[in-house]
Motif scaffolding. Structure first.
Motif, mmCIF file in Angstrom:
data_model
loop_
_atom_site.group_PDB
_atom_site.id
_atom_site.type_symbol
_atom_site.label_atom_id
_atom_site.label_comp_id
_atom_site.label_asym_id
_atom_site.label_seq_id
_atom_site.Cartn_x
_atom_site.Cartn_y
_atom_site.Cartn_z
ATOM 1 N N ASN A 70 0.753 -1.286 -0.021
ATOM 2 C CA ASN A 70 0.137 -0.091 0.092
ATOM 3 C C ASN A 70 1.039 1.235 0.160
ATOM 4 O OD1 ASN A 70 -2.483 -0.977 -0.249
ATOM 5 N ND2 ASN A 70 -3.186 -1.182 2.067
ATOM 6 N N ILE A 71 2.093 1.057 -0.225
ATOM 7 C CA ILE A 71 3.207 2.276 -0.089
ATOM 8 C C ILE A 71 3.639 2.700 -1.774
ATOM 9 C CG2 ILE A 71 5.206 3.055 0.537
ATOM 10 C CD1 ILE A 71 5.034 1.276 2.902
ATOM 11 N N LEU A 72 3.528 4.027 -2.114
ATOM 12 C CA LEU A 72 3.947 4.269 -2.951
ATOM 13 C C LEU A 72 4.980 5.710 -2.662
ATOM 14 C CD1 LEU A 72 0.728 4.234 -3.752
ATOM 15 C CD2 LEU A 72 1.359 4.754 -5.812
ATOM 16 N N ILE A 73 6.024 5.837 -3.524
ATOM 17 C CA ILE A 73 6.826 7.099 -3.094
ATOM 18 C C ILE A 73 6.917 8.177 -4.205
ATOM 19 C CG2 ILE A 73 8.251 5.798 -1.555
ATOM 20 C CD1 ILE A 73 10.344 5.112 -3.734
ATOM 21 N N ASP A 74 7.595 9.245 -3.822
ATOM 22 C CA ASP A 74 7.529 10.386 -4.924
ATOM 23 C C ASP A 74 8.737 11.319 -4.275
ATOM 24 O OD1 ASP A 74 4.656 12.604 -5.940
ATOM 25 O OD2 ASP A 74 6.989 12.844 -5.927
ATOM 26 N N PRO A 75 9.501 11.656 -5.349
ATOM 27 C CA PRO A 75 10.603 12.557 -5.085
ATOM 28 C C PRO A 75 10.259 14.020 -4.835
ATOM 29 C CG PRO A 75 10.667 12.032 -7.343
ATOM 30 C CD PRO A 75 9.718 11.111 -6.740
#
Ligand SMILES: Cn1c(SCC(=O)Nc2ccccc2)nc2c(=O)[nH]c(N)nc21
Length: 285
Positions: free
Chosen positions: A183-188
């Motif tokens: 359920n985790i997304l990342i974004d710079p």
């Protein structure tokens, strides 16, 4: 089987780069100093973006522009809840709530949103626990310092390395709080404490972030860096530059693109996908 996100019952497939349409709930143009918020306009805009092919809508009530004054939870709720309720009812696609406040997260999911998009990476008091309890996908984004001061001559020794380490730490913190890795997304966090040079390094090396094992979201749409690179001072004239940047992000591994210009981006990705689908040439023995 490619990953997919269960957004409160609505599925966001990540089999190919997908499009997140931006719905800002902003002060209505005719009211004095934004005393009223044009929910009707935001709802109409969201439905239009859904028609244009958005895979998810990102609804936000608080501007994160440097210098924007902070908004109370009550005010933020007044702005976004009516919009989320109507969009969830009138459209079938998933909705993300762009907020850093736990109480706004809870109310938004209650109203039909299915993802939390937090530019502050769940670092506010109670945010990690609130997101864990809600059990919906979350976007963890990098920001240098605070919105007010982040663009005052931001400096890094190694922007890619430092953002990578921050995101690795936020993934760890989220998992420790009980958020499932699926359920985790990342974004710079393009533009959140970055110069254009920093943004270009992050875009050129975006594939580094896929090493963290979760989908990467990229949001460059109409931002100042695009304006600087293209000479377009009016954000509304930055669609072509934004589409170019998002195709590079897709080429470099981004699976979710946060955009204003949905129709243009959807068309560009159709071309991108057709090329990506071409079988690799056989390596004859
Ligand atoms: C809520 N939110 C924002 S708001 C800033 C913005 O659009 N500025 C902007 C828009 C248009 C013109 C100039 C500046 N940017 C991101 C992002 O890059 N990633 C994720 N995950 N969420 C985000």
């Amino acid at each position: 089987t490619s990953p997919q996100l269960d957004c409160n019952g609505r599925i966001l497939r990540l089999d190919r780069p997908r499009v997140m349409g931006i719905v800002n709930v902003t002060p209505d143009s005719f009211s004095d100093g934004g005393a009223h918020f044009d929910a009707e306009a935001a709802i109409a805009h969201g439905l239009k973006l859904a028609e244009e092919g958005a895979d998810i809508l990102d609804v936000g009530g608080e501007s994160t522009r440097p210098g924007a004054q902070a908004v109370s939870a009550e005010e933020e709720l007044r702005r976004v809840i009516p919009v989320i309720e109507r969009l969830a009812k009138d459209a079938a696609l998933p909705i993300s709530i762009d907020t850093s406040k736990p109480e706004v997260m809870r109310a938004a999911i209650e109203a039909g949103a299915g993802m939390v998009n937090d530019v502050y990476g769940l670092r506010r008091e109670g945010a990690l626990d609130a997101a864990a309890a809600l059990g919906v996908p979350v976007v963890l984004m990098h920001m240098l310092g605070e919105p007010r001061s982040m663009q005052d001559a931001p400096e890094y020794d190694d922007v890619v390395g430092e953002v990578h380490r921050f995101l690795a730490e936020r993934i760890f913190a989220a998992e420790m709080a009980g958020i499932a890795k699926k359920n985790i997304l990342i974004d710079p966090g393009f533009g959140f404490g970055k110069t254009t040079a920093h943004n270009l390094q992050l875009l050129a090396q975006l594939r580094r972030f896929t090493e963290l094992g979760v989908p990467v979201l990229a949001g460059l749409s109409r931002k100042r860096s695009i304006g600087e690179l293209t000479g377009r001072s009016d954000p509304r004239e930055r669609a072509a530059g934004s589409v170019a940047a998002h195709l590079i992000a897709a080429q470099n591994g981004a699976m979710l693109l946060r955009v204003h210009d949905v129709a243009a981006t959807v068309d560009a990705l159709k071309v991108w996908n057709a090329v990506a689908a071409v079988p690799a040439p056989r390596k004859d023995a």
